[in-house]
Design a protein around this motif. Structure first.
Motif, PDB file in Angstrom:
ATOM      1  N   GLY B  76       0.821  -1.209   0.000  1.00 16.52           N
ATOM      2  CA  GLY B  76       0.000   0.000   0.000  1.00 16.52           C
ATOM      3  C   GLY B  76       0.854   1.259   0.000  1.00 16.52           C
ATOM      4  O   GLY B  76       0.597   2.200  -0.764  1.00 16.52           O
ATOM      5  N   VAL B  77       1.898   1.279   0.846  1.00 21.24           N
ATOM      6  CA  VAL B  77       2.771   2.457   0.905  1.00 21.24           C
ATOM      7  C   VAL B  77       3.467   2.663  -0.444  1.00 21.24           C
ATOM      8  O   VAL B  77       3.546   3.781  -0.969  1.00 21.24           O
ATOM      9  N   ILE B  78       3.944   1.580  -1.036  1.00 18.31           N
ATOM     10  CA  ILE B  78       4.614   1.693  -2.344  1.00 18.31           C
ATOM     11  C   ILE B  78       3.638   2.235  -3.393  1.00 18.31           C
ATOM     12  O   ILE B  78       3.973   3.126  -4.173  1.00 18.31           O
ATOM     13  N   VAL B  79       2.407   1.693  -3.375  1.00 17.25           N
ATOM     14  CA  VAL B  79       1.402   2.147  -4.341  1.00 17.25           C
ATOM     15  C   VAL B  79       1.108   3.638  -4.146  1.00 17.25           C
ATOM     16  O   VAL B  79       1.028   4.406  -5.101  1.00 17.25           O
ATOM     17  N   GLU B  80       1.012   4.052  -2.892  1.00 17.98           N
ATOM     18  CA  GLU B  80       0.711   5.467  -2.618  1.00 17.98           C
ATOM     19  C   GLU B  80       1.833   6.358  -3.130  1.00 17.98           C
ATOM     20  O   GLU B  80       1.599   7.387  -3.768  1.00 17.98           O
ATOM     21  N   ILE B  84      -0.710   6.955  -6.231  1.00 19.76           N
ATOM     22  CA  ILE B  84      -1.829   7.709  -5.675  1.00 19.76           C
ATOM     23  C   ILE B  84      -1.441   9.158  -5.380  1.00 19.76           C
ATOM     24  O   ILE B  84      -2.227  10.080  -5.563  1.00 19.76           O
ATOM     25  N   GLN B  85      -0.215   9.384  -4.905  1.00 21.89           N
ATOM     26  CA  GLN B  85       0.138  10.726  -4.423  1.00 21.89           C
ATOM     27  C   GLN B  85       0.060  11.781  -5.524  1.00 21.89           C
ATOM     28  O   GLN B  85      -0.059  12.958  -5.241  1.00 21.89           O
ATOM     29  N   PHE B  86       0.142  11.363  -6.783  1.00 19.60           N
ATOM     30  CA  PHE B  86       0.069  12.342  -7.874  1.00 19.60           C
ATOM     31  C   PHE B  86      -1.370  12.680  -8.248  1.00 19.60           C
ATOM     32  O   PHE B  86      -1.606  13.515  -9.106  1.00 19.60           O
ATOM     33  N   LEU B  87      -2.318  11.996  -7.638  1.00 22.12           N
ATOM     34  CA  LEU B  87      -3.699  12.106  -8.103  1.00 22.12           C
ATOM     35  C   LEU B  87      -4.669  12.602  -7.032  1.00 22.12           C
ATOM     36  O   LEU B  87      -5.876  12.452  -7.174  1.00 22.12           O
ATOM     37  N   TYR B  88      -4.164  13.194  -5.933  1.00 23.58           N
ATOM     38  CA  TYR B  88      -5.069  13.632  -4.884  1.00 23.58           C
ATOM     39  C   TYR B  88      -6.045  14.677  -5.397  1.00 23.58           C
ATOM     40  O   TYR B  88      -5.695  15.553  -6.176  1.00 23.58           O
ATOM     41  N   GLY B  89      -7.301  14.543  -4.972  1.00 25.58           N
ATOM     42  CA  GLY B  89      -8.318  15.514  -5.366  1.00 25.58           C
ATOM     43  C   GLY B  89      -8.897  15.251  -6.741  1.00 25.58           C
ATOM     44  O   GLY B  89      -9.742  15.991  -7.207  1.00 25.58           O
ATOM     45  N   ALA B 183       0.417  15.182   3.168  1.00 23.78           N
ATOM     46  CA  ALA B 183       0.895  14.121   2.270  1.00 23.78           C
ATOM     47  C   ALA B 183       1.383  12.921   3.068  1.00 23.78           C
ATOM     48  O   ALA B 183       1.105  11.773   2.719  1.00 23.78           O
ATOM     49  N   ARG B 184       2.106  13.208   4.175  1.00 25.99           N
ATOM     50  CA  ARG B 184       2.613  12.075   4.965  1.00 25.99           C
ATOM     51  C   ARG B 184       1.473  11.347   5.669  1.00 25.99           C
ATOM     52  O   ARG B 184       1.478  10.129   5.801  1.00 25.99           O
ATOM     53  N   VAL B 185       0.482  12.130   6.113  1.00 26.89           N
ATOM     54  CA  VAL B 185      -0.671  11.495   6.771  1.00 26.89           C
ATOM     55  C   VAL B 185      -1.397  10.604   5.769  1.00 26.89           C
ATOM     56  O   VAL B 185      -1.782   9.475   6.083  1.00 26.89           O
ATOM     57  N   TYR B 186      -1.550  11.125   4.555  1.00 32.68           N
ATOM     58  CA  TYR B 186      -2.220  10.316   3.531  1.00 32.68           C
ATOM     59  C   TYR B 186      -1.455   9.020   3.264  1.00 32.68           C
ATOM     60  O   TYR B 186      -2.038   7.947   3.135  1.00 32.68           O
ATOM     61  N   MET B 187      -0.135   9.123   3.178  1.00 31.94           N
ATOM     62  CA  MET B 187       0.662   7.921   2.912  1.00 31.94           C
ATOM     63  C   MET B 187       0.425   6.888   4.009  1.00 31.94           C
ATOM     64  O   MET B 187       0.169   5.719   3.743  1.00 31.94           O
ATOM     65  N   ALA B 188       0.493   7.364   5.282  1.00 31.03           N
ATOM     66  CA  ALA B 188       0.305   6.432   6.397  1.00 31.03           C
ATOM     67  C   ALA B 188      -1.104   5.840   6.368  1.00 31.03           C
ATOM     68  O   ALA B 188      -1.301   4.651   6.617  1.00 31.03           O
ATOM     69  N   PHE B 190      -3.117   5.410   3.774  1.00 28.80           N
ATOM     70  CA  PHE B 190      -3.272   4.435   2.692  1.00 28.80           C
ATOM     71  C   PHE B 190      -2.605   3.115   3.080  1.00 28.80           C
ATOM     72  O   PHE B 190      -3.161   2.035   2.876  1.00 28.80           O
ATOM     73  N   GLY B 191      -1.409   3.236   3.692  1.00 29.03           N
ATOM     74  CA  GLY B 191      -0.719   2.024   4.149  1.00 29.03           C
ATOM     75  C   GLY B 191      -1.546   1.279   5.183  1.00 29.03           C
ATOM     76  O   GLY B 191      -1.686   0.056   5.131  1.00 29.03           O
ATOM     77  N   ALA B 192      -2.148   2.035   6.140  1.00 34.10           N
ATOM     78  CA  ALA B 192      -2.942   1.386   7.183  1.00 34.10           C
ATOM     79  C   ALA B 192      -4.176   0.720   6.590  1.00 34.10           C
ATOM     80  O   ALA B 192      -4.526  -0.411   6.960  1.00 34.10           O
ATOM     81  N   GLY B 193      -4.831   1.412   5.655  1.00 30.78           N
ATOM     82  CA  GLY B 193      -6.008   0.817   5.003  1.00 30.78           C
ATOM     83  C   GLY B 193      -5.634  -0.462   4.269  1.00 30.78           C
ATOM     84  O   GLY B 193      -6.333  -1.479   4.364  1.00 30.78           O
ATOM     85  N   ALA B 194      -4.505  -0.404   3.549  1.00 35.04           N
ATOM     86  CA  ALA B 194      -4.064  -1.596   2.817  1.00 35.04           C
ATOM     87  C   ALA B 194      -3.763  -2.730   3.787  1.00 35.04           C
ATOM     88  O   ALA B 194      -4.109  -3.886   3.534  1.00 35.04           O
ATOM     89  N   ALA B 195      -3.122  -2.388   4.919  1.00 40.02           N
ATOM     90  CA  ALA B 195      -2.794  -3.432   5.897  1.00 40.02           C
ATOM     91  C   ALA B 195      -4.064  -4.091   6.427  1.00 40.02           C
ATOM     92  O   ALA B 195      -4.116  -5.317   6.604  1.00 40.02           O
ATOM     93  N   MET B 196      -5.119  -3.281   6.649  1.00 41.65           N
ATOM     94  CA  MET B 196      -6.393  -3.868   7.107  1.00 41.65           C
ATOM     95  C   MET B 196      -6.963  -4.808   6.044  1.00 41.65           C
ATOM     96  O   MET B 196      -7.486  -5.875   6.370  1.00 41.65           O
ATOM     97  N   SER B 197      -6.871  -4.399   4.786  1.00 46.90           N
ATOM     98  CA  SER B 197      -7.340  -5.285   3.716  1.00 46.90           C
ATOM     99  C   SER B 197      -6.531  -6.572   3.718  1.00 46.90           C
ATOM    100  O   SER B 197      -7.074  -7.660   3.530  1.00 46.90           O
ATOM    101  N   GLY B 198      -5.219  -6.437   3.915  1.00 46.75           N
ATOM    102  CA  GLY B 198      -4.360  -7.625   3.943  1.00 46.75           C
ATOM    103  C   GLY B 198      -4.746  -8.561   5.072  1.00 46.75           C
ATOM    104  O   GLY B 198      -4.812  -9.782   4.897  1.00 46.75           O
TER     105      GLY B 198
END
Lengths: 412, 288
Positions: B76-80, B84-89, B183-188, B190-198
């Motif tokens: 998730g962090v790698i994907v973000e 993802i980080q280039f596409l916010y909003g 941006a850093r909060v978003y990264m974390a 997204f990583g946390a959401g991905a971890a929950m999915s995992g």
């Protein structure tokens, strides 16, 4: 001087051409014939890939064998395979390409009944001979189509009575919710009732159901003696897991017409699959020399990662060889002479035993087998020799109605 | 009575699995307003991580509860960072990008592991209620769902990270002027959401057939749960899972699985028609 040289050149060119003519004409004729083209339409990507892969391997093997024996009618066979990616649209598209652009002489392909019904009319329209090599619910009646897989009268009719003898008279049917499951469930009900049993309920499951909890409770509440399953695909494999996890596998045993088609014996644990009964036209574990040679030939080429070699692969291999027998007897690859040759009741000795074309239905009379799962593999219990496709024969007679192209829903 | 207990357990298990499969999506949608169409594939990666670890000899509990979430969290962090980080909003663009990502993940997994169904056996046995039997794994899933929700609540409510996360969720510009780096909060996040999915994928591995395309079977239900729940991560998710899980399981038991699904989706359509912003948009405004 110049004139005479020019004349000399012209004369010698003409002479050379004349001398070369016979061989030139010969090679032009051969180039026009070219190789015999065999088209194949199978899913090598998407959810059906594990089923399609061994079918293509089996067709490749059959073509290689025919070519190694000198081809057909002195011509080489060229295999043109399109990957339909588990997508019905691609089936129609590639079917047109094979028939119109590649102008193949025969097509082997289609896995699900849906894909078959998408491409069968295309091959009828463009007059291209078609072989469908999958076990299915029966009922296709089309002079242009040959069906080499088993139908319910050949397998379900053996499976249900055996299961009832072993376990009791009260059955509960679960099946995938599309035409294969719906029609197979009807056959299961017929054979249960023919044997003096009773069907407590029939439940159908969409292919994307993953949580079977409520259904497992329903089945328990009905208290059946046995469970008959025609569940299909990856998500439905989860049913067997959840059934075993609830500790029900040894309480209510399972007989299935589909178990093993996506290699369940190897993917489930021994504790989850032991004792499940199944019946097909072929099992990889079949211990005859022809079967062992067939399995070895495929595994030598494709390694340990080869998916399970089921009836579908064996029937594909036998389908190609049956077609080759037809071509040999007809002396041509023209469609009608080959069909007429096959209709004389040609046969081929394949990995599953002797396979004989039934002229009235264009299905095959073939051996079927009953097996149970043990140690994550099938153990073949019984062989039923030369089972005729009686269900389709009840509705289809291509000798009387050669222009029939219907897929009959057999009235049970 | 026995039957009522068993059906009650089915309902609880239905609710629990909705909570688990939707949690990662709800966190990413609720906090970042990003619709992650690769959510089903994150579940699938978690399931594969579990199956592969178990077949490599790792204890199944470690594989499900630690390896699966950590691995998918890293993905998730790698994907973000890479996508993802280039596409916010840009809502539609992120949907397209994550949809493409899901195709890439399915294709890549198929190339590496093939299309054969794999899986692990359920680690807990069955138990008896009168004449009925059920799997011990069912109450275990319910327990995991409760623990997950409690953990999310505790982090959001009591930690500094949770406070910052809530601030960014409510007003990223204001949070940025106060020295927070969204941006850093978003990264974390997204990583946390991905971890929950995992984690959900890992927990589902023993009761599902694990194939590269398995995500497709879960994504529709995860979406109706999150959309039905609205943007409140916790209360929206819990109420929507409770409602839809109850409807689905009871309908499937009383009718057939086909009608169970149909009734579930009709209920979802009716709910979204009546409450366009989801349950939490009406009843839990501003709550977690």
């Amino acid at each position: 001087m110049t004139l005479s040289r020019r004349r000399f050149l012209r004369n010698s060119t003409a002479g050379g051409l004349a001398l070369a003519a016979p061989s030139l004409i010969g090679s032009i004729a051969r180039a026009q014939d070219g190789p015999i083209k065999l088209g194949s339409l199978h899913d090598l990507a998407g959810p059906l890939a594990a089923t399609g892969e061994p079918m293509v391997y089996a067709i490749q093997l059959a073509v290689e064998e025919l070519n190694a024996a000198g081809g057909l009618l002195g011509r080489e066979i060229e295999l043109i395979n399109y990957d339909t990616q588990s997508n019905i649209q691609l089936y129609s598209q590639f079917a047109q390409q094979l028939a119109v652009r590649d102008k193949v002489d025969v097509i082997h392909g289609g896995i699900t009944s849906a894909s078959r019904e998408a491409i069968r009319p295309i091959f009828s329209r463009f007059r291209t001979l078609y072989f469908y090599n999958t076990l299915y619910e029966g009922g296709v009646c089309d002079r242009n189509t040959f069906n080499t897989g088993t139908t319910p009268a050949q397998t379900v009719e053996k499976l249900v009575p055996r299961a009832m003898d072993l376990w009791g008279k009260k059955a509960y049917i679960i099946a995938a919710d599309y035409n294969y499951g719906q029609i197979t469930a009807k056959w299961m009900r017929k054979y249960v009732e023919d044997n003096g049993g009773e069907v407590l309920s029939t439940d159908f499951f969409p292919l994307d159901v993953t949580n079977f909890g409520p259904s497992i409770s329903r089945i328990q509440a009905a208290e059946p003696d046995l469970l008959l399953s025609a569940m299909v695909g990856g998500n439905h494999t989860a049913f067997y897991r959840q059934w075993a996890a609830a500790g029900l596998k040894d309480e209510i045993p399972i007989a299935s017409t589909t178990f093993g088609l996506v290699n369940e014996p190897a993917t489930l644990e021994d504790s989850e699959s032991k004792g499940v009964l199944g019946s097909y036209g072929y099992f990889e574990e079949l211990a005859t020399p022809a079967s062992q040679a067939f399995v070895k030939a495929i595994k030598d080429r494709h390694g340990a990662q080869t998916p399970y070699i089921s009836e579908l692969a064996a029937a594909s291999y036998e389908g190609v060889h049956l077609w080759a027998e037809g071509v040999k007897q007809a002396g041509t690859v023209e469609r009608m002479p080959v069909i007429e040759a096959l209709e004389t009741g040609l046969s081929f000795e394949g990995p599953s035993g002797n396979v004989v074309v039934d002229p009235k239905t264009h299905h095959v009379t073939r051996n079927t087998f009953l097996a149970e799962v043990e140690n994550r593999a099938w153990k073949v219990l019984d062989t039923f020799e030369q089972q005729a496709p009686l269900d389709t024969a009840a509705v289809c007679d291509l000798e009387a109605n050669p222009n029939d192209t219907t897929h009959y829903i057999i009235d049970i | 009575m026995d039957l009522a207990i068993i059906v009650g357990l089915d309902v609880i298990s239905g609710i629990a699995s909705l909570v688990l499969i939707s949690a990662g999506l709800a966190v990413i949608f609720g906090m970042m307003k990003i619709i992650n169409l690769a959510h089903g594939e994150f579940l699938m990666l978690g399931a594969y991580a579990t199956v592969l670890s178990v077949s490599a000899g790792v204890n199944i509990w470690i594989a499900m509860l630690i390896i699966a979430p950590v691995f998918v969290g890293l993905v998730g962090v790698i994907v973000e960072r890479c996508l993802i980080q280039f596409l916010y909003g840009r809502l539609v663009d992120t949907m397209l990008a994550t949809w493409g990502l899901s195709l890439v993940i399915v294709g890549g997994t198929t190339m590496i592991f093939g299309n054969t169904i794999v899986g692990v056996a359920s680690p807990l046995g069955g138990f008896t209620v009168g004449a009925f039997q059920s799997s011990l794994y069912t109450p275990f899933l319910a327990l995991m769902a409760v623990l997950l929700m409690t953990a999310v609540w505790a982090v959001m409510r009591f930690t500094r990270a949770g406070l910052i996360a809530r601030a960014v969720m409510q007003n990223p510009e204001m949070a940025a002027t106060l020295g927070v780096n969204p941006a850093r909060v978003y990264m974390a996040t997204f990583g946390a959401g991905a971890a929950m999915s995992g984690l959900a994928g890992g927990l589902l591995a023993p009761v599902a057939g694990v194939v590269p395309t398995m995500g497709a079977a879960f994504i529709a239900k995860a979406f109706i749960t999150v959309v039905g729940g609205g943007t409140s991560v916790l209360w929206g998710l819990i109420t929507a899972s409770g409602l839809f899980g109850f409807i689905n399981q009871i309908a499937a038991f009383l009718t057939t699985p086909v009608f169970g699904e149909v009734i579930l989706f009709i209920a979802a359509v009716a709910l979204i028609r009546m409450l366009p912003t989801g349950i939490s948009g009406k009843f839990f405004k501003g709550r977690l």
